[in-house]
Design a protein around this motif. Sequence first.
Motif, PDB file in Angstrom:
ATOM      1  N   LEU A 198       0.806  -1.210   0.000  1.00 42.89           N
ATOM      2  CA  LEU A 198       0.000   0.000   0.000  1.00 42.89           C
ATOM      3  C   LEU A 198       0.844   1.268   0.000  1.00 42.89           C
ATOM      4  O   LEU A 198       0.502   2.256  -0.657  1.00 42.89           O
ATOM      5  CB  LEU A 198      -0.954  -0.013   1.196  1.00 42.89           C
ATOM      6  CG  LEU A 198      -2.051   1.042   1.193  1.00 42.89           C
ATOM      7  CD1 LEU A 198      -2.845   1.004  -0.103  1.00 42.89           C
ATOM      8  CD2 LEU A 198      -2.983   0.846   2.384  1.00 42.89           C
ATOM      9  N   ILE A 201       2.097   1.709  -3.500  1.00 47.11           N
ATOM     10  CA  ILE A 201       0.954   2.018  -4.359  1.00 47.11           C
ATOM     11  C   ILE A 201       0.604   3.500  -4.262  1.00 47.11           C
ATOM     12  O   ILE A 201       0.407   4.184  -5.275  1.00 47.11           O
ATOM     13  CB  ILE A 201      -0.262   1.159  -3.960  1.00 47.11           C
ATOM     14  CG1 ILE A 201      -0.041  -0.297  -4.374  1.00 47.11           C
ATOM     15  CG2 ILE A 201      -1.554   1.694  -4.580  1.00 47.11           C
ATOM     16  CD1 ILE A 201      -1.050  -1.260  -3.762  1.00 47.11           C
ATOM     17  N   GLN A 202       0.562   4.031  -3.030  1.00 41.00           N
ATOM     18  CA  GLN A 202       0.139   5.414  -2.846  1.00 41.00           C
ATOM     19  C   GLN A 202       1.248   6.417  -3.122  1.00 41.00           C
ATOM     20  O   GLN A 202       0.975   7.540  -3.552  1.00 41.00           O
ATOM     21  CB  GLN A 202      -0.405   5.604  -1.429  1.00 41.00           C
ATOM     22  CG  GLN A 202      -1.693   4.814  -1.180  1.00 41.00           C
ATOM     23  CD  GLN A 202      -2.331   5.133   0.152  1.00 41.00           C
ATOM     24  OE1 GLN A 202      -1.641   5.341   1.161  1.00 41.00           O
ATOM     25  NE2 GLN A 202      -3.661   5.177   0.185  1.00 41.00           N
ATOM     26  N   THR A 203       2.490   6.019  -2.925  1.00 38.74           N
ATOM     27  CA  THR A 203       3.603   6.950  -3.100  1.00 38.74           C
ATOM     28  C   THR A 203       4.103   6.988  -4.543  1.00 38.74           C
ATOM     29  O   THR A 203       4.360   8.060  -5.110  1.00 38.74           O
ATOM     30  CB  THR A 203       4.768   6.577  -2.171  1.00 38.74           C
ATOM     31  OG1 THR A 203       4.305   6.568  -0.824  1.00 38.74           O
ATOM     32  CG2 THR A 203       5.925   7.563  -2.312  1.00 38.74           C
ATOM     33  N   ALA A 205       2.564   5.425  -7.301  1.00 41.11           N
ATOM     34  CA  ALA A 205       1.466   5.456  -8.290  1.00 41.11           C
ATOM     35  C   ALA A 205       1.832   4.678  -9.536  1.00 41.11           C
ATOM     36  O   ALA A 205       2.174   3.501  -9.473  1.00 41.11           O
ATOM     37  CB  ALA A 205       1.074   6.897  -8.590  1.00 41.11           C
ATOM     38  N   THR A 275      -2.048   1.334 -12.692  1.00 42.60           N
ATOM     39  CA  THR A 275      -2.130   2.095 -11.463  1.00 42.60           C
ATOM     40  C   THR A 275      -3.235   1.516 -10.591  1.00 42.60           C
ATOM     41  O   THR A 275      -4.376   1.376 -11.024  1.00 42.60           O
ATOM     42  CB  THR A 275      -2.422   3.577 -11.760  1.00 42.60           C
ATOM     43  OG1 THR A 275      -1.393   4.093 -12.600  1.00 42.60           O
ATOM     44  CG2 THR A 275      -2.474   4.383 -10.472  1.00 42.60           C
ATOM     45  N   GLY A 277      -5.109   1.655  -6.752  1.00 38.97           N
ATOM     46  CA  GLY A 277      -5.310   2.399  -5.510  1.00 38.97           C
ATOM     47  C   GLY A 277      -6.422   1.782  -4.694  1.00 38.97           C
ATOM     48  O   GLY A 277      -6.927   0.695  -5.009  1.00 38.97           O
ATOM     49  N   LEU A 278      -6.853   2.469  -3.657  1.00 39.96           N
ATOM     50  CA  LEU A 278      -7.900   1.932  -2.785  1.00 39.96           C
ATOM     51  C   LEU A 278      -9.278   1.963  -3.443  1.00 39.96           C
ATOM     52  O   LEU A 278     -10.233   1.414  -2.895  1.00 39.96           O
ATOM     53  CB  LEU A 278      -7.932   2.698  -1.466  1.00 39.96           C
ATOM     54  CG  LEU A 278      -6.757   2.410  -0.517  1.00 39.96           C
ATOM     55  CD1 LEU A 278      -6.865   3.249   0.737  1.00 39.96           C
ATOM     56  CD2 LEU A 278      -6.699   0.927  -0.154  1.00 39.96           C
ATOM     57  N   ASP A 279      -9.371   2.610  -4.612  1.00 38.85           N
ATOM     58  CA  ASP A 279     -10.632   2.598  -5.350  1.00 38.85           C
ATOM     59  C   ASP A 279     -10.621   1.576  -6.483  1.00 38.85           C
ATOM     60  O   ASP A 279     -11.531   1.531  -7.306  1.00 38.85           O
ATOM     61  CB  ASP A 279     -10.929   3.988  -5.923  1.00 38.85           C
ATOM     62  CG  ASP A 279      -9.834   4.491  -6.853  1.00 38.85           C
ATOM     63  OD1 ASP A 279      -8.742   3.882  -6.885  1.00 38.85           O
ATOM     64  OD2 ASP A 279     -10.074   5.502  -7.551  1.00 38.85           O
ATOM     65  N   ALA A 318      -7.182   1.254   6.890  1.00 36.16           N
ATOM     66  CA  ALA A 318      -6.865   2.195   5.811  1.00 36.16           C
ATOM     67  C   ALA A 318      -8.129   2.753   5.167  1.00 36.16           C
ATOM     68  O   ALA A 318      -8.174   3.916   4.762  1.00 36.16           O
ATOM     69  CB  ALA A 318      -5.998   1.497   4.760  1.00 36.16           C
TER      70      ALA A 318
END
Length: 359
Positions: A198, A201-203, A205, A275, A277-279, A318
């Motif tokens: 995670l 993933i967030q840093t 992208a 890419t 993400g959490l969506d 999260a």
Amino acid sequence: MIVTVLGGGNGAHAAVADLTLRGHEVRWWRRAAAFPPGGRLRYRTHDRVGRVTAAMATHDLAAAVEGSGLVLAPVPASAQPDLLAALAPVLAPGQAVAFTPGTFGTWHGSRLRPDAVFLETGTLPYLTRVTAPGEVDIPVTSSRLPVGSIPGAGPAADAAHARFADAYPEAVRVSDGLDAALANWGPVIHPPLIAHNLGAIQTLAERFDIHADGSSPAVLKTTSALDAERLALRAALGLPAPHWPLEDYYLERDTSMYPPDAKARLLASGLWRETVGLDHRYVHEDVRRGLVLNVALARLAGVPAPTGTAILTLLGTALGEDLLDVARVTGELGTGDLDEIRRTARDGAPAPAPAVREG
């Protein structure tokens, strides 16, 4: 055979192309989004390139399913409730609807229309991506496709499975819809990738490839432990073999859902850099619905699920959600009685009682 394909994602594009190539009359329905001009798709498989045209491309759901031998719904599990609400009123008695995969969508469909047959598979029949508008790349097609139904047996189920096997000769019939739901590999493969990676993933992208960069030996150990919990749950619920262990895919066995060279084809395609993400679908389908279902059933059955519980604890934090609330699942199913769940998966949902007329 007339086959109706519902949706506009990767799986729907692949199904339209593949089933047309297999000689079926394919109708394609999307809720509102535009179709490629004339319903025409350009496709690429591992060994050929060409174009196909859907026999019908329509936003009219009733027209799309009328007289269809098989209604195929390669839609995310999170999209199933809205789709079922629209689909249930236009189905004919005995009509076959297949979720590919289902995440126990068979349960919800059968409760809305107990006179239809709902099937689901243990995986998407394709490893595929839409690469541009009107273009789909399908480097891998399933070689052994587990499929179960609600009801699990009986003349109507037999007829529905025969139609599904006409579309997908690689189908392997399993005992019922719950059997197929607990064969699903998505809730085993994707949650560990998200939980372990995670931060990256967030840093990072789009600079981070979750499949190539994120599938380290440590992550794969977590994946193996999570799959062992799925197999233990299947055993506790009395589901019969085959149990579809995920190691068959990684060890390139011919008992896998995909051919032994699937990983090599996947890498050669270059399609899986994306890419996440959490969506992403990996979260709202494979975590929120798939893994949540597996862990809740394990807790109801008294089966230890420490790895799944840990992943849901971390990702629930999260997301700001309680993913371990068993009522989240039993409320959707309408019961927490495992005997009732097994019985309904096998025999089908009871037909609603006729309304009593006064006077």
